[in-house]
Design a protein around this motif. Sequence first.
Motif, short mmCIF file in Angstrom:
data_model
loop_
_atom_site.label_atom_id
_atom_site.label_comp_id
_atom_site.label_asym_id
_atom_site.label_seq_id
_atom_site.Cartn_x
_atom_site.Cartn_y
_atom_site.Cartn_z
N TYR A 188 -6.29 -1.42 3.88
CA TYR A 188 -4.84 -1.23 3.82
C TYR A 188 -4.38 -0.44 5.05
O TYR A 188 -5.03 0.51 5.47
N ASP A 189 -3.25 -0.85 5.61
CA ASP A 189 -2.77 -0.30 6.88
C ASP A 189 -2.02 1.01 6.64
O ASP A 189 -0.94 1.01 6.06
N MET A 190 -2.60 2.12 7.10
CA MET A 190 -1.97 3.42 6.92
C MET A 190 -0.98 3.74 8.04
O MET A 190 -0.40 4.82 8.09
N ASN A 191 -0.79 2.78 8.97
CA ASN A 191 0.23 2.95 10.00
C ASN A 191 1.62 2.72 9.44
O ASN A 191 2.60 3.11 10.05
N ASN A 192 1.67 2.05 8.32
CA ASN A 192 2.97 1.77 7.72
C ASN A 192 2.90 2.02 6.22
O ASN A 192 2.70 1.11 5.42
N PHE A 193 3.05 3.29 5.85
CA PHE A 193 2.85 3.67 4.46
C PHE A 193 3.98 3.19 3.56
O PHE A 193 3.77 2.94 2.38
N ASP A 194 5.18 3.04 4.15
CA ASP A 194 6.30 2.51 3.36
C ASP A 194 5.96 1.13 2.82
O ASP A 194 6.19 0.83 1.66
N GLU A 195 5.40 0.32 3.70
CA GLU A 195 5.01 -1.02 3.32
C GLU A 195 3.94 -0.97 2.23
O GLU A 195 4.00 -1.72 1.25
N PHE A 196 2.98 -0.05 2.39
CA PHE A 196 1.94 0.07 1.39
C PHE A 196 2.53 0.47 0.04
O PHE A 196 2.16 -0.09 -1.00
N LEU A 197 3.45 1.45 0.06
CA LEU A 197 4.04 1.91 -1.21
C LEU A 197 4.81 0.81 -1.92
O LEU A 197 4.78 0.70 -3.14
N THR A 198 5.49 -0.01 -1.13
CA THR A 198 6.20 -1.15 -1.71
C THR A 198 5.22 -2.08 -2.41
O THR A 198 5.45 -2.53 -3.53
N LEU A 199 4.11 -2.34 -1.72
CA LEU A 199 3.07 -3.20 -2.29
C LEU A 199 2.48 -2.56 -3.55
O LEU A 199 2.28 -3.22 -4.58
N PHE A 200 2.21 -1.26 -3.48
CA PHE A 200 1.65 -0.54 -4.63
C PHE A 200 2.59 -0.63 -5.82
O PHE A 200 2.17 -0.87 -6.95
N ASP A 201 3.87 -0.45 -5.54
CA ASP A 201 4.86 -0.50 -6.61
C ASP A 201 4.90 -1.88 -7.25
O ASP A 201 5.01 -2.02 -8.46
N LYS A 202 4.77 -2.90 -6.41
CA LYS A 202 4.83 -4.28 -6.89
C LYS A 202 3.60 -4.61 -7.74
O LYS A 202 3.72 -5.21 -8.81
N ILE A 203 2.42 -4.21 -7.26
CA ILE A 203 1.20 -4.60 -7.96
C ILE A 203 0.88 -3.66 -9.14
O ILE A 203 0.58 -4.10 -10.23
N VAL A 204 0.93 -2.35 -8.88
CA VAL A 204 0.50 -1.38 -9.91
C VAL A 204 1.70 -0.71 -10.60
O VAL A 204 1.75 -0.60 -11.81
N GLY A 205 2.64 -0.26 -9.80
CA GLY A 205 3.79 0.49 -10.34
C GLY A 205 3.74 1.94 -9.90
O GLY A 205 2.77 2.64 -10.20
N LEU A 206 4.78 2.38 -9.20
CA LEU A 206 4.81 3.75 -8.65
C LEU A 206 4.70 4.82 -9.73
O LEU A 206 4.21 5.91 -9.48
N LYS A 207 5.15 4.50 -10.94
CA LYS A 207 5.14 5.50 -12.00
C LYS A 207 3.72 5.95 -12.36
O LYS A 207 3.52 7.01 -12.94
N TYR A 208 2.73 5.15 -12.01
CA TYR A 208 1.34 5.51 -12.31
C TYR A 208 0.75 6.48 -11.29
O TYR A 208 -0.31 7.05 -11.51
N LEU A 209 1.42 6.63 -10.15
CA LEU A 209 0.87 7.45 -9.07
C LEU A 209 1.06 8.93 -9.37
O LEU A 209 2.18 9.41 -9.51
#
Length: 294
Positions: A188-209
């Motif tokens: 996973y690309d840590m140069n663009n964490f916004d993009e990663f968070l969007t993906l995380f939210d889509k797949i897992v859900g930010l509320k679990y973080l």
Amino acid sequence: MLWIGSHVSFNKEEQLLGSMREALCYGATTFMFYTGAPQNTRRYPIDKEITKQALMEIKKRGLDTSKIIVHAPYIVNLANEDEEKHQFSIRFLQEEVKRCEKLNMSYLVLHPGSHVGCGVDKGIDNIIDGLNKILPSSSVIVLLETMAGKGSEIGSKLEEIKRIIDGVVEKDKIGVCLDTCHLHDAGYDMNNFDEFLTLFDKIVGLKYLKCIHINDSKNPSDSHKDRHENIGFGYIGFNNLLKIIYHDKLKDIPKILETPYIDRLYPPYKLEIEMIRKKKFNKNLLEDVKTSSK
Ligand code: FE
Ligand code: FE
Ligand code: ZN
């Protein structure tokens, strides 16, 4: 408040009080500990008096127990197909949950496990089975850590984390702990964490973080090596890590350093936390840690 801290020790004599004092020495506002050695499952009983004293002092200092994290030993493996080992891991984690409750801790970080040959699908089923035996009697939230994908580790893909959560019955008792080194090593690309968070939210859900381990990496992205590096000295870099630490969406989430000791002797956390607070990279960090420890 910036919730930043590091992994600290927890010993038989001083227990939570010792861990808290070590964290305060580093200028931390939170911390993470193993209730014994990370690499074995020998554990001592939790002392009531010490715990009481520590919890009082934590409150007095303005820290928040809900930001403090316990990490399960990394040798328990819920994914294991071997019945004896699987059952041992379940029993150990049931005991570990009780220790967390006695310590008034709310979060237990767990490496999902390694399938060691039985395959990802069976491994995930075994993890789910284990969690569904542990969580019902627990008031602690188990946080699945995202892994680097070393060997047969499960949890290096967000889809795998999602599949485990899907199988867990008591969803209010499961969460996720990100690890920046592991994410980077998993590709996973840590140069663009916004993009990663969007993906995380889509797949897992930010509320679990619920927690983030902040580590640099000794290896290029997608290496699946899992070798942590000091902040700003690896392939993720200081600025990328700063962006994650100060990310707007992650304000309330505890950030924990698990970076290596300098020369295996000197903890770098005080100066790393200082560097993070000043938002300025110190290229002499390694030398400065050694001089200030002497
Ligand atoms: Fe971990
Ligand atoms: Fe970690
Ligand atoms: Zn790691």
